[in-house]
Write a protein that holds these residues in place. Structure first.
Motif, PDB file in Angstrom:
ATOM      1  N   GLN A 130      21.982  14.283  36.381  1.00  0.00           N
ATOM      2  CA  GLN A 130      22.838  15.454  36.559  1.00  0.00           C
ATOM      3  C   GLN A 130      22.984  16.232  35.262  1.00  0.00           C
ATOM      4  O   GLN A 130      22.896  17.463  35.241  1.00  0.00           O
ATOM      5  CB  GLN A 130      24.238  15.027  37.063  1.00  0.00           C
ATOM      6  N   THR A 190      31.291  15.230  33.778  1.00  0.00           N
ATOM      7  CA  THR A 190      30.134  14.348  33.986  1.00  0.00           C
ATOM      8  C   THR A 190      29.714  13.682  32.688  1.00  0.00           C
ATOM      9  O   THR A 190      29.394  12.487  32.659  1.00  0.00           O
ATOM     10  CB  THR A 190      28.956  15.147  34.575  1.00  0.00           C
ATOM     11  N   LEU A 199      23.913   9.860  36.662  1.00  0.00           N
ATOM     12  CA  LEU A 199      24.729  10.762  35.850  1.00  0.00           C
ATOM     13  C   LEU A 199      23.862  11.488  34.822  1.00  0.00           C
ATOM     14  O   LEU A 199      24.033  12.688  34.587  1.00  0.00           O
ATOM     15  CB  LEU A 199      25.836   9.975  35.142  1.00  0.00           C
TER      16      LEU A 199
END
Length: 394
Positions: free
Chosen positions: A388, A320, A385
């Motif tokens: 996250q 990620t 993103l």
């Protein structure tokens, strides 16, 4: 207009986070944490489990037993006996079980934190989607206005027989399409607000401004991972599982010790009686067989499970982070390129001055609109993103 749109997007991405004058992201997430029905239910479940765990460390109920034996062939009189006793495990067992219960409470707290994090991350994702929709709505509203102006202009030209019916129909279709796009975005906004309202326990949510942002630059991969190791509830739950299984070993070792009993005993017959203390001890032969070995095997499993899951989480986290870093780099390149392009507003003015036919104007317009939409999509993906990566901070 394209250059202004790019500047607005980039400005939002790098400025300070905020909702409106009355509410910001943290306040909204705090509201959801307080009002969310699932979290409230989970809190009640945790409380019930903690009370149930505490009850396992209670002493057993005291016992009262008695005998009155008036029947039979006897010459000494009726026989009477009663006894009051209290049995209990070896004293060290209660201390070991108390530590085991405390570690199980940590497990429950970590499980709740994980559930809370999932719900708040879902809410944050919806907020980011709403921000994207609000920005898209502002752009499409401006485009709808322009499409109406173009249609009115071509209608006038058609009335003067300077353009054909095909150009008029195309301009009308373009205007109708823009109206539909705005209506669809408004519908999507209401759907997302409804989902957010549900997460907020049915309490309404204020309209969310498009000015919410996230900082673009974040810590290095190593620093973020170290922070995640300390604060992430999923990893905390794994450590709590290990500690609970370790305390279980200590408890089972203590339970090998014998149980005890103390009490008072009275015996009486034909005017004579005897009374005194009663004591008992169990012989721990069968009850604890293999339980220590089972607890030790479970502890080994928990250690292995923690290592496997932590390694997997780091791999996902690294992927990620790399995606985020790559997209941020491409976003900045895209931003620089878009800054050097002509805007929709300039193209519209050129059309008004007669420098473009309607078809040429429309073809060029689609290119700029596609580029602008891609710019918005990249911003939203960057923010998702980042959410996250920073999930452990919720």
């Amino acid at each position: 207009m394209n250059k202004y749109i790019v500047s607005a997007i980039c400005g939002c991405l790098f400025s300070v986070t905020g909702f409106s004058q009355t509410i910001n992201v943290e306040e909204l997430l705090n509201q959801i944490e307080q009002n969310n029905i699932e979290l409230k239910g989970y809190q009640a479940f945790i409380e019930s489990q903690q009370l149930e765990n505490k009850s396992t460390n209670n002493l057993p109920d005291p016992q009262l037993s008695g005998y009155y034996l008036p029947f039979g062939d006897n010459t000494t009189g009726d026989y009477t006996e009663y006894e009051v006793s209290q049995s209990f495990e070896f004293p060290t067992v209660y201390g070991a079980r108390g530590k085991w219960n405390a570690s199980k409470s940590e497990q429950l707290a970590s499980a709740y934190a994980t559930k809370r994090q999932e719900i708040l991350l879902q809410a944050k994702g919806i907020v980011l989607e709403l921000v994207f929709l609000q920005k898209q709505k502002a752009i499409e509203t401006e485009r709808r206005t322009q499409s109406k102006q173009v249609f009115d202009q071509i209608q006038n030209l058609f009335d003067k027989e300077q353009v054909g019916i095909l150009d008029l129909n195309k301009a009308k279709i373009a205007w109708i399409q823009e109206q539909f796009v705005v209506q669809q975005i408004e519908s999507d906004i209401q759907i997302q607000l409804s989902i957010l309202k549900t997460l907020n326990g049915g309490n309404p949510i204020e309209d969310i401004s498009s000015q919410i942002v996230l900082r673009a630059e974040i810590e290095t991969l190593e620093n973020l991972w170290l922070e995640k190791l300390t604060n992430d509830p999923r990893l905390q739950e794994l450590r709590a599982n290990e500690e609970t299984s370790l305390q279980k070993i200590k408890l089972e070792k203590n339970k090998v010790l014998p149980n005890l009993a103390l009490g008072y005993n009275y015996q009486g017959v034909s005017g004579s009686n005897y009374s005194g203390l009663y004591g008992g001890v169990s012989i721990p032969l069968w009850n604890s067989k293999n339980k220590v070995k089972a607890a030790e095997a479970n502890y080994e499993y928990q250690q292995s499970n923690t290592q496997v899951i932590t390694t997997s989480l780091y791999s996902q986290f690294q992927q990620t982070y790399n995606r985020y870093a790559l997209m941020l780099e491409k976003y900045k390149e895209y931003q620089t390129t878009m800054d050097n392009l002509d805007s929709e507003q300039l193209l519209f003015k050129a059309y008004q001055l007669g420098e473009y036919s309607f078809m040429d104007y429309y073809v060029e317009l689609q290119f700029y609109r596609t580029a602008t939409h891609r710019m918005l999509q990249m911003e939203k993906e960057l923010q998702l993103l980042q959410a996250q990566l920073l999930k452990h901070q919720l």
